[in-house]
Design a protein around this motif. Structure first.
Motif, PDB file in Angstrom:
ATOM      1  N   ASN A 109      -2.285  53.474  21.689  1.00 56.75           N
ATOM      2  CA  ASN A 109      -2.001  54.571  22.602  1.00 56.75           C
ATOM      3  C   ASN A 109      -0.868  55.400  22.010  1.00 56.75           C
ATOM      4  OD1 ASN A 109      -1.166  56.283  24.653  1.00 56.75           O
ATOM      5  ND2 ASN A 109      -1.237  54.719  26.257  1.00 56.75           N
ATOM      6  N   PRO A 110      -1.118  56.667  21.668  1.00 58.79           N
ATOM      7  CA  PRO A 110      -0.063  57.476  21.034  1.00 58.79           C
ATOM      8  C   PRO A 110       1.131  57.723  21.933  1.00 58.79           C
ATOM      9  CG  PRO A 110      -1.960  58.837  21.616  1.00 58.79           C
ATOM     10  CD  PRO A 110      -2.382  57.420  21.829  1.00 58.79           C
ATOM     11  N   ASP A 111       0.993  57.486  23.241  1.00 66.47           N
ATOM     12  CA  ASP A 111       2.096  57.701  24.173  1.00 66.47           C
ATOM     13  C   ASP A 111       2.876  56.426  24.487  1.00 66.47           C
ATOM     14  OD1 ASP A 111       1.534  60.428  24.476  1.00 66.47           O
ATOM     15  OD2 ASP A 111      -0.062  59.958  25.908  1.00 66.47           O
ATOM     16  N   ALA A 112       2.432  55.287  23.935  1.00 64.97           N
ATOM     17  CA  ALA A 112       3.086  54.013  24.232  1.00 64.97           C
ATOM     18  C   ALA A 112       3.798  53.487  22.992  1.00 64.97           C
ATOM     19  CB  ALA A 112       2.053  52.990  24.714  1.00 64.97           C
ATOM     20  N   PHE A 113       4.895  52.795  23.209  1.00 62.24           N
ATOM     21  CA  PHE A 113       5.622  52.193  22.098  1.00 62.24           C
ATOM     22  C   PHE A 113       4.807  51.068  21.467  1.00 62.24           C
ATOM     23  CE2 PHE A 113       9.120  53.975  24.578  1.00 62.24           C
ATOM     24  CZ  PHE A 113       9.956  54.479  23.591  1.00 62.24           C
ATOM     25  N   VAL A 114       4.815  51.027  20.150  1.00 63.86           N
ATOM     26  CA  VAL A 114       4.375  49.838  19.426  1.00 63.86           C
ATOM     27  C   VAL A 114       5.635  49.027  19.155  1.00 63.86           C
ATOM     28  CG1 VAL A 114       3.441  48.947  17.258  1.00 63.86           C
ATOM     29  CG2 VAL A 114       2.357  50.912  18.398  1.00 63.86           C
ATOM     30  N   VAL A 115       5.635  47.788  19.643  1.00 64.29           N
ATOM     31  CA  VAL A 115       6.836  46.964  19.577  1.00 64.29           C
ATOM     32  C   VAL A 115       6.595  45.776  18.654  1.00 64.29           C
ATOM     33  CG1 VAL A 115       8.536  45.657  20.905  1.00 64.29           C
ATOM     34  CG2 VAL A 115       7.429  47.659  21.924  1.00 64.29           C
ATOM     35  N   GLY A 116       7.523  45.555  17.748  1.00 67.59           N
ATOM     36  CA  GLY A 116       7.489  44.392  16.883  1.00 67.59           C
ATOM     37  C   GLY A 116       8.699  43.520  17.131  1.00 67.59           C
ATOM     38  N   GLN A 142       3.775  58.021  15.925  1.00 68.22           N
ATOM     39  CA  GLN A 142       3.592  56.902  16.853  1.00 68.22           C
ATOM     40  C   GLN A 142       4.954  56.256  17.123  1.00 68.22           C
ATOM     41  OE1 GLN A 142       0.591  55.551  18.295  1.00 68.22           O
ATOM     42  NE2 GLN A 142       2.156  54.467  19.502  1.00 68.22           N
ATOM     43  N   PRO A 143       5.415  56.211  18.380  1.00 62.62           N
ATOM     44  CA  PRO A 143       6.712  55.572  18.641  1.00 62.62           C
ATOM     45  C   PRO A 143       6.674  54.082  18.286  1.00 62.62           C
ATOM     46  CG  PRO A 143       5.976  56.865  20.539  1.00 62.62           C
ATOM     47  CD  PRO A 143       4.810  56.768  19.610  1.00 62.62           C
ATOM     48  N   VAL A 144       7.592  53.664  17.439  1.00 64.64           N
ATOM     49  CA  VAL A 144       7.649  52.270  16.988  1.00 64.64           C
ATOM     50  C   VAL A 144       9.070  51.757  17.149  1.00 64.64           C
ATOM     51  CG1 VAL A 144       7.443  50.709  15.012  1.00 64.64           C
ATOM     52  CG2 VAL A 144       5.731  52.496  15.378  1.00 64.64           C
ATOM     53  N   ALA A 145       9.197  50.572  17.713  1.00 64.73           N
ATOM     54  CA  ALA A 145      10.498  49.930  17.891  1.00 64.73           C
ATOM     55  C   ALA A 145      10.364  48.461  17.519  1.00 64.73           C
ATOM     56  CB  ALA A 145      10.976  50.074  19.334  1.00 64.73           C
ATOM     57  N   LEU A 146      11.180  48.012  16.586  1.00 61.17           N
ATOM     58  CA  LEU A 146      11.131  46.644  16.089  1.00 61.17           C
ATOM     59  C   LEU A 146      12.435  45.942  16.443  1.00 61.17           C
ATOM     60  CD1 LEU A 146       9.762  47.462  12.504  1.00 61.17           C
ATOM     61  CD2 LEU A 146       8.448  47.076  14.609  1.00 61.17           C
ATOM     62  N   SER A 147      12.335  44.755  17.018  1.00 59.45           N
ATOM     63  CA  SER A 147      13.525  44.012  17.428  1.00 59.45           C
ATOM     64  C   SER A 147      13.915  43.007  16.360  1.00 59.45           C
ATOM     65  CB  SER A 147      13.264  43.264  18.741  1.00 59.45           C
ATOM     66  OG  SER A 147      14.394  42.505  19.111  1.00 59.45           O
ATOM     67  N   SER A 148      15.212  42.914  16.097  1.00 60.90           N
ATOM     68  CA  SER A 148      15.688  41.882  15.182  1.00 60.90           C
ATOM     69  C   SER A 148      15.452  40.504  15.792  1.00 60.90           C
ATOM     70  CB  SER A 148      17.181  42.072  14.895  1.00 60.90           C
ATOM     71  OG  SER A 148      17.938  41.908  16.075  1.00 60.90           O
TER      72      SER A 148
END
Length: 510
Positions: A109-116, A142-148
């Motif tokens: 979904n281009p409007d939703a975050f991809v989370v790692g 594409q909004p992407v957010a990756l957590s340590s």
């Protein structure tokens, strides 16, 4: 119900206190253990039609994970896991594959975050660190957010930064407090609530397969409301103590809550937990508050406190005066000293969470102040190389498990899931063997503890054997955990869980 012919852990060939062959019958009534007697002994009220023959399998009390962020752990079951990435390039290759797979499946979904989750940049070489350019090149708009891995910072792309209304420098890294605030935004996408509900049920089932019957949940959310809603929806596979963060404490007080209060609709499974406060940062982000500077870090830093000492004292006093225990995150040695000082002043009771580095003078203060050391042994295994890099000359003792015990402290073991997997056997193994592989020497073998102590610290009753009057929370195993002679064998114990019982009902049967 009677569970017949169960074997107590640590008995092999006979236990004179419990019969010649070490077998017992466990009678259960109204969700409680009514009796534990030598096998074959008569017990009033036993219903022959409700006898389960354990056939000599080992029985232990149900296991607890004493520190989780349960929603975030549940989401790792459906999110990109970067724990195996050894550099920024490898992490980006994993992200690229994940995005391609999601596009192909039509679920991006281009409007939703991809989370790692769970990248460990503290172990990456200096020339292999995160950059904003690298994550932008892979992810585009594409909004992407990756957590340590320790959840104390995030690596986000420009699209995510715009969506979150934050600024990042060339590293793409978002620091602790800003990251904590940002994380809650990921759950506001369309369909996020339904996905979370599904994954929470999966996580409960996964826990039951490992013999887990209870957790302390320190999710950064309104945990009281969250768990009342989950119990109302029939999510009832675990006992839960729901933590309250300082910013929500006054509201909880105004609503009449206290630590130990039963959550409505939980049928005795859910209770209000402690006030959870994060006093300092983490080792991996070099923000745990220490009395000496980190090794090899320029400009020099000793880390940071998340609250001033005065605020820590004020929150502890507020909690204590209104019937809340504390669960205070403290990792650096100086943070631990400050937290212990403030607990002494306010007479707060509860636990210090993590206690990763302690000055020798602070070790006996846990017992003196009646504070539990709630520790996560797998972190010691995961962090051993980071410790050598950033705490090369510590002023305190890192991961002082045996030293704490010798000083009279009570230990409780947990995972800090998703920082480490929600798996008490992994925590027990790390505490006992100090390594995850027989091929590598133990880390600080002088701080390892014995298996019986580790198992007891992974239960709610502090024992490895059930007694009459306990909740009927138990696990049947087809192997004796005390016979596990290697870390690999102990970590394989989830495969030996035959059944898990919670309050007299089975939550898992192989």
């Amino acid at each position: 119900m009677r569970i017949a012919n169960a074997r107590l852990v640590g008995t092999d060939g006979g236990d004179p206190r419990r019969g010649g062959d070490g077998l017992v019958d466990i009678d259960i009534a109204d969700g409680m253990v009514a009796a534990v007697e030598p096998a074959g002994a008569a017990a009033p009220g036993a219903d022959p039609g409700q006898v389960v023959d354990a056939e000599g399998r080992w029985v232990i009390p149900g296991l607890w994970d004493w520190h989780t962020h349960f929603t975030q752990w549940a989401k790792t079951l459906g999110r990109l896991d970067l724990i195996d990435a050894r550099s920024a390039d490898e992490a980006m290759a994993m992200l690229r594959r994940h995005l391609d797979e999601r596009r192909a499946a039509g679920t991006l979904n281009p409007d939703a975050f991809v989370v790692g989750m769970r990248f460990r940049h503290s172990l990456w070489a200096d020339d292999a660190q995160p950059t904003l350019a690298a994550i932008d090149a892979v992810s585009g708009d594409q909004p992407v957010a990756l957590s340590s891995a320790d959840m104390h910072c995030g690596w986000i792309n420009s699209a995510a930064a715009r969506r979150l209304g934050v600024s990042v420098d060339g590293s793409g890294l978002l620091g602790e407090l800003a990251w904590f605030d940002a994380y809650v935004e990921f759950d506001k996408a369309p369909g996020a609530a339904e996905e979370t509900a599904r994954l929470v049920r999966e996580a409960e089932a996964d826990a039951a397969r490992k013999g887990v019957v209870g957790i302390r949940d320190y999710e950064m959310a309104d945990n009281i409301a969250s768990w009342i809603g989950r119990f109302a929806d029939g999510v009832d596979g675990l006992r839960v103590e729901a933590g309250v963060y300082p910013e929500r404490l006054q509201a909880a007080i105004d609503d009449g809550w206290h630590t130990g209060d039963e959550l409505p609709g939980s049928r005795g499974l859910g209770h209000v937990g402690a006030m959870k406060m994060i006093a300092d940062g983490s080792l991996n982000t070099r923000s745990a508050y220490c009395s000496t500077p980190y090794s090899g870090v320029t400009p020099p830093t000793c880390g940071v406190l998340s609250y001033t000492p005065e605020q820590i004292e004020d929150y502890m006093r507020l909690a204590t005066e209104h019937g809340f225990t504390i669960a205070c995150h403290a990792i650096g040695d100086e943070a631990n000293t400050i937290v212990l000082d403030k607990a002494a002043i306010t007479r707060a009771r509860g636990s210090i969470e993590h206690a990763q580095m302690l000055k020798p003078a602070d070790l006996p203060r846990f017992a003196e102040l009646g504070l539990v050391a709630s520790v996560q042994p797998q972190h010691a295994v995961d962090d051993r190389d980071v410790i050598g890099r950033f705490w090369a000359e510590p002023a305190g003792i890192p991961y002082a498990f045996r030293s704490l015990l010798d000083a009279g402290a009570t230990l409780r073991l947990g995972s800090d899931a998703p920082v480490a997997p929600l798996d008490p056997w992994m925590a027990i193994s790390a505490a006992v063997f100090g390594t995850e592989s027989s091929a590598r020497e133990p880390f600080q073998p002088e701080q390892c503890i014995d298996a019986r102590t580790a198992l007891r610290a992974s239960t709610n009753i502090g024992r490895d054997r059930l007694r009459a009057g306990d909740h009927a929370d138990l696990v049947l195993l087809d192997a004796d955990p005390y016979a596990a002679a290697t870390p690999e064998a102990m970590r394989a114990m989830p495969g030996h869980v035959v059944a898990t019982m919670l309050g007299g009902r089975w939550t898992y049967r192989a």
